[in-house]
Design an enzyme around this catalytic site. Sequence first.
Site, mmCIF file in Angstrom:
data_model
loop_
_atom_site.group_PDB
_atom_site.id
_atom_site.type_symbol
_atom_site.label_atom_id
_atom_site.label_comp_id
_atom_site.label_asym_id
_atom_site.label_seq_id
_atom_site.Cartn_x
_atom_site.Cartn_y
_atom_site.Cartn_z
ATOM 1 C CE LYS A 261 32.470 34.349 39.121
ATOM 2 N NZ LYS A 261 32.760 35.556 39.889
ATOM 3 C CB CYS B 76 31.714 41.734 38.660
ATOM 4 S SG CYS B 76 30.855 40.380 39.484
ATOM 5 N NE ARG C 67 27.753 38.116 40.183
ATOM 6 C CZ ARG C 67 27.552 39.191 40.947
ATOM 7 N NH1 ARG C 67 27.347 40.381 40.389
ATOM 8 N NH2 ARG C 67 27.537 39.080 42.259
ATOM 9 C CB CYS D 5 30.225 41.942 42.969
ATOM 10 S SG CYS D 5 31.241 40.509 43.340
ATOM 11 C CB CYS E 89 35.383 40.817 41.980
ATOM 12 S SG CYS E 89 34.077 40.787 40.745
ATOM 13 C CE LYS F 90 33.257 31.251 41.274
ATOM 14 N NZ LYS F 90 33.546 32.565 41.762
ATOM 15 C CB SER G 236 29.352 28.684 48.157
ATOM 16 O OG SER G 236 28.571 29.276 47.141
ATOM 17 N NE ARG H 256 26.023 35.539 42.890
ATOM 18 C CZ ARG H 256 25.448 35.409 41.706
ATOM 19 N NH1 ARG H 256 24.129 35.502 41.598
ATOM 20 N NH2 ARG H 256 26.173 35.188 40.631
ATOM 21 C CE1 TYR I 54 34.260 29.253 50.342
ATOM 22 C CE2 TYR I 54 33.421 27.837 48.580
ATOM 23 C CZ TYR I 54 33.741 29.097 49.061
ATOM 24 O OH TYR I 54 33.538 30.189 48.263
ATOM 25 C CD GLU J 176 36.386 34.748 28.250
ATOM 26 O OE1 GLU J 176 37.441 35.338 28.555
ATOM 27 O OE2 GLU J 176 35.291 35.349 28.147
HETATM 28 C C1 PBG Z 1 32.180 37.292 42.656
HETATM 29 C C2 PBG Z 1 32.468 35.879 43.015
HETATM 30 C C3 PBG Z 1 31.516 34.857 43.133
HETATM 31 C C4 PBG Z 1 32.198 33.738 43.596
HETATM 32 C C5 PBG Z 1 33.547 34.065 43.704
HETATM 33 N N1 PBG Z 1 33.695 35.402 43.326
HETATM 34 C C6 PBG Z 1 30.059 34.848 42.969
HETATM 35 C C7 PBG Z 1 29.399 35.571 41.899
HETATM 36 O O1 PBG Z 1 29.874 35.614 40.752
HETATM 37 O O2 PBG Z 1 28.351 36.107 42.212
HETATM 38 C C8 PBG Z 1 31.526 32.432 43.915
HETATM 39 C C9 PBG Z 1 32.222 31.545 44.855
HETATM 40 C C10 PBG Z 1 31.386 30.492 45.480
HETATM 41 O O3 PBG Z 1 30.164 30.375 45.253
HETATM 42 O O4 PBG Z 1 31.967 29.742 46.268
HETATM 43 N N2 PBG Z 1 32.926 37.840 41.671
HETATM 44 ZN ZN ZN Z 2 32.143 39.981 41.319
#
Ligand code: PBG
Ligand code: ZN
Length: 331
Positions: free
Chosen positions: A195, A130, A223, A122, A120, A254, A280, A205, A319, A239
Site C-alpha cells: 500500500k 492508522c 502516512r 484511522c 484500520c 494499492k 477513489s 478520506r 467503485y 512486503e
Molecule cells: C485507510 C485506507 C485508505 C484507503 C483504504 N483504506 C486511505 C488512506 O490510507 O488514507 C484508500 C481507498 C481509496 O482511496 O479508494 N487505511
Molecule cells: Zn488507515
Amino acid sequence: MLIRPRRLRDNSLIRNLIHETHLSLENLIQPYFLTGNRNAQELIQGFSGVYRWGIDALKKQVEQDLEKGVKSFLLFGASEVKDKDGVGSRSKNSEDLLAQAILSLKKTFGDGILLFSDVCLCPYTNHGHCGVIKEGRVDNDSSLMPLAEMALAHAEAGVDFVAPSDMMDGRIAFIRNVLDEKGFTQTGILAYSAKYASSYYGPFREALGSSPQVTDLPRLKDRATYQMDFRNSSEALRELRLDIEEGADLVMVKPALAYLDIIASFRSQSQVPVVAYSVSAEFEMVKALVAKGMADEKSMVIENLTAIRRAGAHLIVTYFATELAQKGWLK
Ligand code: PBG
Ligand code: ZN
C-alpha cells in the site's frame, strides 16, 4: 508479406475468439461506506455517485447487486467525532457500525455474499493515523493489539475476510494468531501488502473523515512512515514475502493504475491470489473526464479494469463494480 498480424484483428468474431484477458463481475469487489442513520443514503462530496449507506439502505442495495451478479463487498466503518480517541477504541466495539453491518448483512444473505472488512484505526482515531501514537511516532507494536481486536470483532460478526490496511509490520501474523486462538480459523485475511503513500486517496478520506490531523510533527504530517514510498518496487516484494509467510490468504497492491508493474511482479512471485485496489481518485479521474464529455465511460472503465487484469490481478476492488452491473455493461 509472410506475417500479417492484422489478420487476427479483422473482425469482432476473431478478436473475441483470441482475446487473452477476461474481465467479469465474478472477479470484482465493490466497496461500501457506512453511516449511522439506518435508512440513509448520503451522497459523498467530491466522490461522484458514491454514497454513505445506513445499514437498512445498504441491505436493499446489496440485494440488487446480488441479483445483477456482484457478490463481494469491502466494507468501511466510520465514527463520529465524539467517539474518536487516541487509540481508536471504538473500532473493537461490537456495537460499532462496521461490526453491526457485517452482522446484519450476514444474517440476511448468509453464504450468498462474500464480505471483506477494512481493518484500520484511522476512521476511529482523533489524530487520523492508522495506528497508535507514542512519542511523536505511529508506534508499530502498540498498534498490533488494537488492530487484532478490531479484526476479532469483525470475525465475531461473521465477516469472511478481514482486510488490514494499516501497514504496520507483523500485523498479519499477529491478527492470524488472535483469530486462531479465538477459534476463527476459517476467517481469512486479505493483506494490503503493498500500500503506497499516494495522492490518489483524496475522495476516500473525504468519505471517511480519516485524514491525518497532525500538521506540526514531521513523522505525523502524513502516512509516509508506514505506507510505502512510490519510488520503490523491490520493497513491495519484501512486503509480499512477509505477508505470505505470516499467513495472508490474499495479497493486495494499492493503488492500481499507476502501479501495474507492481501488480505484474506480485503475479509472478505470489503463491496466493493477487488483488488490486483501484482507488477513489482513479475512479474520480474517469468521472471527471466523462463529466466534461471527454471520454466514454463504459469504454474507459472496461479498458482500465482490463489493463489491471492484464497486469496480473486476479481480483479488483473497484467503485465501478455495481455501476457496471446495474447498467449491464459487464456480466
Ligand atoms: C485507510 C485506507 C485508505 C484507503 C483504504 N483504506 C486511505 C488512506 O490510507 O488514507 C484508500 C481507498 C481509496 O482511496 O479508494 N487505511
Ligand atoms: Zn488507515
